[in-house]
Design a protein around this motif. Structure first.
Motif, short mmCIF file in Angstrom:
data_model
loop_
_atom_site.label_atom_id
_atom_site.label_comp_id
_atom_site.label_asym_id
_atom_site.label_seq_id
_atom_site.Cartn_x
_atom_site.Cartn_y
_atom_site.Cartn_z
N PHE A 37 45.66 32.08 39.33
CA PHE A 37 46.09 31.36 38.13
C PHE A 37 46.09 32.27 36.90
O PHE A 37 46.98 32.16 36.05
N ASN A 38 45.12 33.18 36.79
CA ASN A 38 45.12 34.16 35.69
C ASN A 38 46.38 35.02 35.75
O ASN A 38 47.08 35.20 34.75
N ASN A 42 49.16 34.47 37.28
CA ASN A 42 50.36 33.65 37.10
C ASN A 42 50.62 33.37 35.61
O ASN A 42 51.73 33.58 35.12
N GLN A 43 49.58 32.92 34.92
CA GLN A 43 49.74 32.52 33.51
C GLN A 43 50.05 33.70 32.61
O GLN A 43 50.92 33.62 31.74
N LYS A 46 54.51 34.58 34.54
CA LYS A 46 55.38 33.73 33.73
C LYS A 46 56.17 34.53 32.69
O LYS A 46 57.25 34.14 32.29
N THR A 78 55.08 26.03 37.26
CA THR A 78 55.63 27.39 37.39
C THR A 78 56.86 27.38 38.30
O THR A 78 56.85 26.71 39.34
#
Length: 197
Positions: free
Chosen positions: A54-55, A57-58, A62, A95
């Motif tokens: 998640f880190n 990805n964010q 993105k 996402t």
């Protein structure tokens, strides 16, 4: 250090001839060749994996997924498909996953790929590495040779648990690769123009 030390130069090559992902995966349409790949090994401990994923990805995915050549590749242990399906579904809510590739591999193949990066790091017993890696279009591991926070200065991977590392180092270094691509393309266009005159 928000303006990377390599801002307008080239990002060092730390390892040549990284094994292509297609060598260890049956998903033949996924390859490191001709791509800018951010690669991570997430292991079978879903809680640890999810925080890292998640880190990444964010903060990174993105921002870059609309760019040409960009892809993110997560290497996951076989037999974790059902657990990861839940995590991937959760991710897909906020996402566009079109440039994320989730590749399941057995322990041997996972280790083969990891070893080909030739880093000083190890996969833990769950198949997890806390680092994300940049592999360029020519299957070369890119990183830093004079990183001020690393013993000996060589930075082979970017700690996914550290938001500041992802923001200030990984993003900077991806920007440098894209800057270099742009400069190379411009040089190529100039050369073609001069040739045709």
């Amino acid at each position: 250090m928000s303006q990377g030390i390599y801002k307008y130069s080239n990002l060092p090559i730390l390892t040549e001839n990284v094994l292509d992902i297609k060598e260890i995966s049956t998903e033949k349409d996924v390859s490191f060749s001709n791509k800018i790949s951010i690669v991570c090994f997430l292991g079978s401990d879903i809680k640890t994996a999810k925080a890292s994923l998640f880190n990444l990805n964010q903060i990174v995915y993105k921002r870059y997924y609309p760019k040409p050549f960009f892809q993110a590749v997560a290497i996951l242990p076989k037999a974790t498909e059902s657990e990861y399906l839940n995590v991937i579904n959760e991710l897909s809510v906020f996402t566009d996953l079109s440039k994320w590739h989730f590749i399941y591999a057995d322990t041997t193949n996972m280790q083969l790929l990891f070893n080909s990066l030739k880093t000083p790091y190890k996969l833990n017993k769950n198949g997890y590495s806390e680092y994300a890696y940049i592999i360029d279009k020519e299957l070369r591991l890119r990183g830093r040779k004079d990183d001020e926070d690393t013993v000996g200065g060589e930075l082979f991977g970017y700690n996914m648990r550290s938001v500041s590392t992802l923001k200030n180092k990984l993003k900077d270094d991806i920007d440098i690769i894209y800057y270099q691509l742009k400069k190379t393309a411009e040089k190529e266009q100039r050369r073609k123009r001069e040739k045709s005159q």
